[in-house]
Scaffold this active site. Structure first.
Site, PDB file in Angstrom:
ATOM      1  N   LYS A  22       0.859  -1.213   0.000  1.00 22.01           N
ATOM      2  CA  LYS A  22       0.000   0.000   0.000  1.00 22.01           C
ATOM      3  C   LYS A  22       0.883   1.246   0.000  1.00 22.01           C
ATOM      4  CE  LYS A  22      -1.786   1.603   4.018  1.00 22.01           C
ATOM      5  NZ  LYS A  22      -1.481   3.008   4.297  1.00 22.01           N
ATOM      6  N   ASN A  23       1.918   1.247   0.856  1.00 22.88           N
ATOM      7  CA  ASN A  23       2.720   2.457   1.023  1.00 22.88           C
ATOM      8  C   ASN A  23       3.771   2.662  -0.049  1.00 22.88           C
ATOM      9  OD1 ASN A  23       1.116   2.998   3.158  1.00 22.88           O
ATOM     10  ND2 ASN A  23       2.616   2.468   4.741  1.00 22.88           N
ATOM     11  N   CYS A 117      -5.406  12.228  12.089  1.00 25.04           N
ATOM     12  CA  CYS A 117      -6.148  10.964  12.042  1.00 25.04           C
ATOM     13  C   CYS A 117      -6.058  10.382  13.444  1.00 25.04           C
ATOM     14  CB  CYS A 117      -5.538  10.022  11.009  1.00 25.04           C
ATOM     15  SG  CYS A 117      -3.987   9.317  11.539  1.00 25.04           S
ATOM     16  N   ARG A 122      -0.413  14.388  12.588  1.00 26.78           N
ATOM     17  CA  ARG A 122       0.075  14.129  11.231  1.00 26.78           C
ATOM     18  C   ARG A 122       0.268  15.422  10.418  1.00 26.78           C
ATOM     19  NH1 ARG A 122      -1.351   8.785  10.037  1.00 26.78           N
ATOM     20  NH2 ARG A 122       0.333   8.850   8.508  1.00 26.78           N
ATOM     21  N   ASP A 309       4.376   0.629  12.194  1.00 31.08           N
ATOM     22  CA  ASP A 309       3.201  -0.029  11.605  1.00 31.08           C
ATOM     23  C   ASP A 309       3.085  -1.492  12.019  1.00 31.08           C
ATOM     24  OD1 ASP A 309       3.277   1.708   8.387  1.00 31.08           O
ATOM     25  OD2 ASP A 309       2.730   2.321  10.418  1.00 31.08           O
ATOM     26  N   ARG A 401      -8.839  -0.476   4.445  1.00 34.28           N
ATOM     27  CA  ARG A 401      -8.004   0.574   3.838  1.00 34.28           C
ATOM     28  C   ARG A 401      -6.646   0.011   3.438  1.00 34.28           C
ATOM     29  NH1 ARG A 401      -7.025   5.704   7.150  1.00 34.28           N
ATOM     30  NH2 ARG A 401      -5.636   5.847   5.375  1.00 34.28           N
TER      31      ARG A 401
HETATM   32  C1  EPZ Z   1       4.078   6.989   6.391  1.00 33.18           C
HETATM   33  O1  EPZ Z   1       3.260   8.010   6.919  1.00 33.18           O
HETATM   34  C2  EPZ Z   1       3.175   5.776   6.235  1.00 33.18           C
HETATM   35  N1  EPZ Z   1       2.094   6.097   5.292  1.00 33.18           N
HETATM   36  C3  EPZ Z   1       2.590   5.390   7.598  1.00 33.18           C
HETATM   37  O2  EPZ Z   1       1.824   4.211   7.418  1.00 33.18           O
HETATM   38  C4  EPZ Z   1       3.738   5.087   8.550  1.00 33.18           C
HETATM   39  O3  EPZ Z   1       3.214   4.797   9.820  1.00 33.18           O
HETATM   40  C5  EPZ Z   1       4.660   6.311   8.632  1.00 33.18           C
HETATM   41  O4  EPZ Z   1       5.129   6.656   7.305  1.00 33.18           O
HETATM   42  C6  EPZ Z   1       5.874   6.066   9.516  1.00 33.18           C
HETATM   43  O5  EPZ Z   1       6.595   4.963   9.040  1.00 33.18           O
HETATM   44  C7  EPZ Z   1       2.371   6.062   3.960  1.00 33.18           C
HETATM   45  O6  EPZ Z   1       3.489   5.796   3.541  1.00 33.18           O
HETATM   46  C8  EPZ Z   1       1.232   6.366   3.042  1.00 33.18           C
HETATM   47  P1  EPZ Z   1       5.981  10.408   8.455  1.00 33.18           P
HETATM   48  P2  EPZ Z   1       3.811   9.525   6.932  1.00 33.18           P
HETATM   49  O7  EPZ Z   1       5.870  11.653   7.634  1.00 33.18           O
HETATM   50  O8  EPZ Z   1       4.731   9.749   5.793  1.00 33.18           O
HETATM   51  C9  EPZ Z   1       5.959  13.775  11.814  1.00 33.18           C
HETATM   52  C10 EPZ Z   1       0.031   2.799   7.693  1.00 33.18           C
HETATM   53  O9  EPZ Z   1      -0.384   2.243   8.707  1.00 33.18           O
HETATM   54  N2  EPZ Z   1       5.860  14.727  10.681  1.00 33.18           N
HETATM   55  O10 EPZ Z   1       7.156   9.510   8.244  1.00 33.18           O
HETATM   56  O11 EPZ Z   1       2.641  10.409   7.114  1.00 33.18           O
HETATM   57  C11 EPZ Z   1       4.725  12.898  11.913  1.00 33.18           C
HETATM   58  O12 EPZ Z   1       3.720  13.542  12.668  1.00 33.18           O
HETATM   59  C12 EPZ Z   1       0.429   4.246   7.732  1.00 33.18           C
HETATM   60  O13 EPZ Z   1       0.188   2.247   6.567  1.00 33.18           O
HETATM   61  C13 EPZ Z   1       5.797  16.097  10.938  1.00 33.18           C
HETATM   62  O14 EPZ Z   1       5.795  16.521  12.082  1.00 33.18           O
HETATM   63  O15 EPZ Z   1       4.674   9.544   8.266  1.00 33.18           O
HETATM   64  C14 EPZ Z   1       5.259  11.668  12.602  1.00 33.18           C
HETATM   65  O16 EPZ Z   1       5.297  11.909  14.000  1.00 33.18           O
HETATM   66  C15 EPZ Z   1       0.114   4.870   9.078  1.00 33.18           C
HETATM   67  N3  EPZ Z   1       5.700  16.967   9.885  1.00 33.18           N
HETATM   68  C16 EPZ Z   1       6.677  11.547  12.064  1.00 33.18           C
HETATM   69  O17 EPZ Z   1       7.016  12.852  11.562  1.00 33.18           O
HETATM   70  C17 EPZ Z   1       5.678  16.540   8.584  1.00 33.18           C
HETATM   71  O18 EPZ Z   1       5.606  17.389   7.664  1.00 33.18           O
HETATM   72  C18 EPZ Z   1       6.839  10.534  10.935  1.00 33.18           C
HETATM   73  O19 EPZ Z   1       5.842  10.826   9.979  1.00 33.18           O
HETATM   74  C19 EPZ Z   1       5.762  15.144   8.348  1.00 33.18           C
HETATM   75  C20 EPZ Z   1       5.852  14.260   9.408  1.00 33.18           C
END
Ligand code: EPZ
Length: 421
Positions: A22-23, A117, A122, A309, A401
């Site tokens: 998915k990711n 979410c 996020r 995850d 999802r």
């Molecule tokens: C990706 O989300 C995945 N989704 C998530 O999978 C996964 O849990 C996550 O990476 C961490 O591995 C997809 O790839 C579609 P991040 P993402 O940006 O990119 C903070 C699932 O279950 N952050 O790596 O949204 C954020 O709040 C989903 O399949 C900021 O503060 O995660 C988090 O604490 C859930 N500002 C941390 O960084 C930003 O602009 C990591 O988030 C971006 C992120």
């Protein structure tokens, strides 16, 4: 609202195929918008999030045909509406991945802010800061990010980007934007997930110049145009890890075709320490386990560490294993919502902020429980598979999802599980 009815206590035996990730599929469907030529993506999983992303792409004026064998053909030659409306973004925050490609190819993009979410706020501030470094002018108005190029610019400019924290989709947005930018872009603390590597490989197949993807430093040299290509999506390591935990929890002997141990090293190591047997076999992974396991403590960190995850799924293993464990969630601020539901099934867990302490019990007892987010719902399914009696998992739209045919695959492995409308 669909529910899953599970009668626990049966070991899992047999063989299933792990679907496309998915990711990886979500960013790669957006990357297809970087070229006006037809794109072929293979091994795309049939998931709710993918359906939403295809709806979004069609809404922009591109065509996207999804054939039964998992192949998607995208033609964005006629794309005329570079927008991601709130209606579609609110259920799938990964729509933020449209920002980079639309800006890179059309010089403009209007993408709804994803909003939080269940697992956390996020924010996407890092995405905005990085694209602004490449020259994008982005204003936030009425809940939308409105992005465009400065007056007189025809394309983004390469930049050195170091985000405040490692961000998976942030890294992906920058890779896609930089592919068509003028000059060179260096991503300093890039995410290293296998899905990033897969996206970089796909961009290179389209004629991009991406190097170092999969390491913390990615270099992208912009090109004028990208051409059509065919790309097969990498197998889903989180689906694979979820099934590894399910077999370890229920006992049994299963082959996960297309599963890759090299994408799950830390999880596999922990499963072995717990007492399960996991080995690479030709074209997949064999997992088998009998008797009670030893609970394992772990802390979630960015790849290649223990994936956030996989936290909920491994916790289920711990709550029925011998001994205590300390589980620390460092990525998201609210990713323990499965805990209260597991406790209703008899699990003994103490939560204090980012740390959950589990105390192993012999058995869980079936109950009606509620899914709250994608991976929490997967953990409740695993709990139902091992619990005494019947478990009903409610609100499984969360599960749909991110897991293709979960109940079908589990039935194939001998589980007593059915979907009730
Ligand atoms: C990706 O989300 C995945 N989704 C998530 O999978 C996964 O849990 C996550 O990476 C961490 O591995 C997809 O790839 C579609 P991040 P993402 O940006 O990119 C903070 C699932 O279950 N952050 O790596 O949204 C954020 O709040 C989903 O399949 C900021 O503060 O995660 C988090 O604490 C859930 N500002 C941390 O960084 C930003 O602009 C990591 O988030 C971006 C992120």
């Amino acid at each position: 609202m669909d529910k899953l009815l599970i009668r626990g206590g049966r070991p899992l035996r047999g063989e299933i195929r792990i679907s496309g990730a998915k990711n990886a599929a979500l960013p790669e469907l957006c990357a297809a918008l970087l070229t006006a030529e037809p794109m072929t993506l293979q091994n795309i999983p049939r998931l709710q999030d993918v359906a939403t992303m295809l709806k979004l792409i069609r809404n922009m004026g591109a065509t996207a045909d999804f054939s039964p064998d998992g192949t998607v053909l995208i033609d964005s030659k006629e794309l005329h509406f570079p927008e991601a409306p709130y209606e579609m973004v609110k259920t799938m925050r990964a729509a933020v991945l449209a920002l980079g490609p639309l800006l890179a190819r059309f010089g403009e993009a209007t993408v709804s802010l994803p909003g939080g979410c269940a697992i956390g706020a996020r924010p996407v501030d890092q995405h905005i800061k990085g694209l602004q470094k490449m020259g994008a002018e982005i204003v936030i108005e009425h809940g939308y990010m409105i992005a465009k190029l400065p007056k007189g610019w025809t394309r983004l400019k390469g930049a050195n980007i170091r985000t405040d924290m490692i961000t998976v989709t942030g890294t992906e947005n920058f890779m896609m934007a930089a592919a068509l930018a003028e000059g060179e872009t260096i991503l300093e603390n890039a995410a290293m997930e296998p899905e990033i590597t897969d996206l970089g490989d796909m961009l290179n197949a389209m004629g991009a110049k991406v190097e170092g993807h999969g390491t913390e430093r990615i270099r992208i040299t912009g090109v004028d145009k990208l051409h059509g290509a065919t790309h097969k999506v990498v197998a889903d390591r989180i689906e694979c890890g979820t099934f590894l935990c399910a077999v370890a929890a229920t006992g049994g002997d299963v082959i996960l075709r297309d599963g890759r141990i090299d994408h799950l090293e830390v999880v596999v190591e922990m499963l072995k320490k717990a007492g399960a047997h996991v080995e690479a076999v030709d074209g997949g992974i064999r997992v088998h386990s009998e008797g009670r396991l030893e609970a394992q403590s772990f802390k979630t960190t960015e790849y290649p560490g223990f994936p956030t995850d996989m936290q909920a799924q491994f916790m289920v293993l711990n709550v029925i294993s011998e001994g205590d464990s300390k589980v620390t969630e460092t990525i998201f601020e609210n990713r323990f919502m499965h805990v209260s539901e597991l406790m209703r099934m008899g699990a003994k867990i103490d939560v204090d902020g980012k740390v959950a302490i589990t105390h192993g019990v012999e058995r869980l007892s079936g109950a009606t429980v509620m899914a709250t987010d994608l991976r929490a719902s997967a953990s409740l399914v695993i709990a139902g598979l091992v619990a005494d009696g019947e478990t009903i998992v409610d609100r499984i739209y969360h599960l749909d999802r991110g897991y293709e045919q979960m109940e079908g695959k589990l039935t194939q492995l001998g589980a007593d599980i059915e979907r009730i409308k």
